[in-house]
Scaffold this motif. Structure first.
Motif, PDB file in Angstrom:
ATOM      1  N   THR A   3      12.485 -10.656  -3.677  1.00 20.65           N
ATOM      2  CA  THR A   3      11.259 -10.073  -4.231  1.00 20.65           C
ATOM      3  C   THR A   3      11.091  -8.619  -3.784  1.00 20.65           C
ATOM      4  OG1 THR A   3      10.293 -12.265  -4.061  1.00 20.65           O
ATOM      5  CG2 THR A   3       8.787 -10.446  -4.478  1.00 20.65           C
ATOM      6  N   ASN A   5       8.733  -5.490  -2.864  1.00 24.81           N
ATOM      7  CA  ASN A   5       7.389  -5.211  -2.351  1.00 24.81           C
ATOM      8  C   ASN A   5       7.036  -3.763  -2.657  1.00 24.81           C
ATOM      9  OD1 ASN A   5       4.986  -5.398  -0.975  1.00 24.81           O
ATOM     10  ND2 ASN A   5       5.888  -5.138   1.055  1.00 24.81           N
ATOM     11  N   VAL A  30      11.264  -7.732   0.299  1.00 18.70           N
ATOM     12  CA  VAL A  30      10.487  -8.556   1.226  1.00 18.70           C
ATOM     13  C   VAL A  30      11.459  -9.191   2.223  1.00 18.70           C
ATOM     14  CG1 VAL A  30       9.014 -10.598   1.435  1.00 18.70           C
ATOM     15  CG2 VAL A  30       8.698  -9.023  -0.483  1.00 18.70           C
ATOM     16  N   LEU A  39       4.516 -15.244   5.386  1.00 20.77           N
ATOM     17  CA  LEU A  39       4.563 -14.295   4.276  1.00 20.77           C
ATOM     18  C   LEU A  39       3.295 -14.454   3.443  1.00 20.77           C
ATOM     19  CD1 LEU A  39       5.936 -12.248   2.330  1.00 20.77           C
ATOM     20  CD2 LEU A  39       6.992 -14.220   1.189  1.00 20.77           C
ATOM     21  N   ARG A  41       1.019 -13.073   0.122  1.00 20.90           N
ATOM     22  CA  ARG A  41       0.891 -12.299  -1.116  1.00 20.90           C
ATOM     23  C   ARG A  41      -0.536 -11.794  -1.166  1.00 20.90           C
ATOM     24  NH1 ARG A  41       0.850  -8.873  -4.965  1.00 20.90           N
ATOM     25  NH2 ARG A  41       1.758  -9.381  -7.003  1.00 20.90           N
ATOM     26  N   ASN A  42      -0.706 -10.483  -1.076  1.00 21.51           N
ATOM     27  CA  ASN A  42      -2.054  -9.917  -1.114  1.00 21.51           C
ATOM     28  C   ASN A  42      -2.645 -10.035  -2.514  1.00 21.51           C
ATOM     29  OD1 ASN A  42      -2.104  -9.122   1.589  1.00 21.51           O
ATOM     30  ND2 ASN A  42      -1.068  -7.187   1.148  1.00 21.51           N
ATOM     31  N   ASP A 101       1.938  -5.128  -1.787  1.00 18.97           N
ATOM     32  CA  ASP A 101       1.841  -6.411  -2.488  1.00 18.97           C
ATOM     33  C   ASP A 101       2.011  -7.596  -1.543  1.00 18.97           C
ATOM     34  OD1 ASP A 101       1.435  -5.311  -5.021  1.00 18.97           O
ATOM     35  OD2 ASP A 101       3.578  -5.147  -5.421  1.00 18.97           O
ATOM     36  N   TYR A 102       2.930  -7.477  -0.603  1.00 21.88           N
ATOM     37  CA  TYR A 102       3.247  -8.567   0.319  1.00 21.88           C
ATOM     38  C   TYR A 102       3.255  -8.040   1.751  1.00 21.88           C
ATOM     39  CZ  TYR A 102       5.340 -10.636  -3.919  1.00 21.88           C
ATOM     40  OH  TYR A 102       5.558 -11.118  -5.191  1.00 21.88           O
TER      41      TYR A 102
END
Length: 339
Positions: A3, A5, A30, A39, A41-42, A101-102
Motif C-alpha cells: 500500500t 502512503n 506502508v 497499523l 488507516r486515518n 493516510d496511514y
C-alpha cells in the motif's frame, strides 16, 4: 504490504504568512508491522491553530515541527492490522498520526493510541468537541475562569472548535455567554445554534472605541471571565470592560501567529482590577482529561453540546485548508476527511 502512503511534509519554514509552498506531498510504502505495533488507516485529520507556531524554529512550549517530516497532528481512524494484544482489527482509535493516510505506531507505549466508542459519538467528534479542542475549552473555563451563576463570560473565536464549547459550558453553569466571531453567519450560529446570549461581529468594528461600545452593550454588568484565542484589539476591548477580580484564560493569540507584534494598550488594568491572567497548554494537564471527556462525551451523546465541522476532502487538500483556518475561513472545527 504494498500500500502507498500519501503524506504532507513541512518542506520549508514560513517567513511571515505561510503558503502552500511550505508543504510537500510525498508517497512512501506502508512498512511491515513489528511486535507490539499497530497499523491505522486515518479517517480524519485535525487541523489546529497551534500547528502554525510549530512551523517556526523558535523557542516555544513545544519542539518545532522538523523539516521534511510528516506534519504533526491529531488523527482519528481504524485499526487495519495489529501485532498488539490490546488492539484488534476494526477498532476505532485516536492518536497523533500526522498528515498522512496511514501510520504505524508502537501501541505498547501508554497513551499513544486510544480506543474510542462511536456508538453514540461520531468518530470525527473525538478530534473536536470530545477531543483536544473540547478539553482545551473545558480546562480554561472550569479551572481558570470558574464562572459563578450570573457572571458574564466572553469568548473570542466563539464559532470555532474551542470557543463554541466554552460558551455552551458557561451557559450550563448559569453564566451569561457573549461571543466574538467574524461575520454575520458565524454570529447568528453562535446565538441561535450554540445558545450564547449575544455575539459581536468584530469585522463590523474597525477601532477600539467601536468594539468597546459593542462589548458594553452586550455585557451591561461588565466581564467576569474571558477566554482568549485572538489577542490584539479584542483583548484591549475586553480589558476595558473587565470587572474587578475577573479571570482571563489565555489559550491562543492567533493575531500574532505570523510574527506580528501584539502590543497591549492598558496592561495596568490587570493591577487596577486585580485580574487573574493565566496561560495554559492542555497537554500539560492530562490529570483532568478523564473528568473533562466524561462531561463532554455525555453532552455530545445526548445532543446537549452542539458543534459544527468544516471538512476538506483528501490529503492533498490539507495545506490549503490549514491556511484557510489561520484566516478564519473555516466554520467550526477544521478537519480533513481521508476515507
Amino acid at each position: 504490504m504494498n500500500t502507498v502512503n500519501h503524506q504532507i511534509l513541512l518542506a520549508s519554514r514560513p517567513q511571515g504568512e505561510p503558503s502552500t509552498e511550505n508543504f510537500r506531498l510525498a508517497e512512501v510504502p506502508v512498512p511491515e508491522l513489528g511486535d507490539g505495533q499497530v497499523l491505522v488507516r486515518n479517517h480524519f485529520l485535525s487541523l489546529d491553530p497551534y500547528m502554525r507556531g510549530r512551523m517556526n524554529d523558535t523557542k516555544s512550549y513545544a519542539e518545532p515541527q522538523p523539516l521534511n517530516q510528516v506534519m504533526m497532528g491529531g488523527t482519528a481512524g481504524e485499526v487495519l492490522a495489529s501485532k498488539n494484544a490490546n488492539f484488534a482489527v476494526g477498532d476505532k482509535v485516536v492518536g497523533m498520526g500526522g498528515w498522512q493516510d496511514y501510520f504505524v505506531v508502537d501501541a505498547s507505549q501508554r497513551g499513544v493510541l486510544q480506543k474510542v466508542d462511536t456508538t453514540h459519538i461520531p468518530l470525527s467528534a473525538y478530534l473536536g468537541a470530545v477531543g483536544m479542542p473540547g478539553v482545551t475549552g473545558w480546562y480554561g473555563l472550569v479551572k481558570i475562569i470558574n464562572p459563578k451563576a450570573g457572571e458574564t463570560v466572553v469568548v473570542s473565536a466563539a464559532s470555532g472548535a474551542v470557543g463554541g464549547v466554552v460558551g455552551q459550558l458557561a451557559k450550563a453553569r448559569g453564566a451569561r455567554a457573549v461571543g466574538l466571531a467574524g461575520g454575520a453567519d458565524k454570529c447568528r450560529y453562535v446565538v441561535e445554534e450554540l445558545g450564547f446570549d449575544a455575539c459581536i461581529d468584530y469585522k463590523q468594528h474597525a477601532d477600539l472605541k467601536s468594539l468597546s461600545a459593542a462589548l458594553k452593550a452586550a455585557c451591561p454588568n461588565g466581564i467576569d471571565g474571558y477566554f482568549e484565542n485572538v489577542g490584539g484589539m479584542i483583548l484591549d476591548a475586553v480589558m476595558l470592560r473587565a470587572n474587578a477580580f475577573s479571570r482571563i484564560a489565555m489559550c491562543g493569540m492567533i493575531s500574532g501567529y505570523n510574527g506580528q507584534p501584539i502590543p497591549m494598550m492598558a496592561p495596568q488594568l490587570m493591577l487596577v482590577n486585580r485580574m487573574k491572567v493565566e496561560g495554559f497548554i492542555v497537554s500539560e494537564h492530562m490529570e483532568v482529561w478523564p473528568e473533562a471527556l466524561k462531561e463532554l462525551g455525555g453532552l455530545v451523546a445526548t445532543g446537549k453540546l452542539k458543534y459544527r465541522e468544516s471538512v476538506a476532502q483528501g490529503i492533498a487538500a490539507a495545506p490549503e485548508a490549514f491556511l484557510g483556518l489561520l484566516k478564519g475561513k473555516n466554520f467550526g472545527k477544521q478537519l480533513v476527511q481521508l476515507v
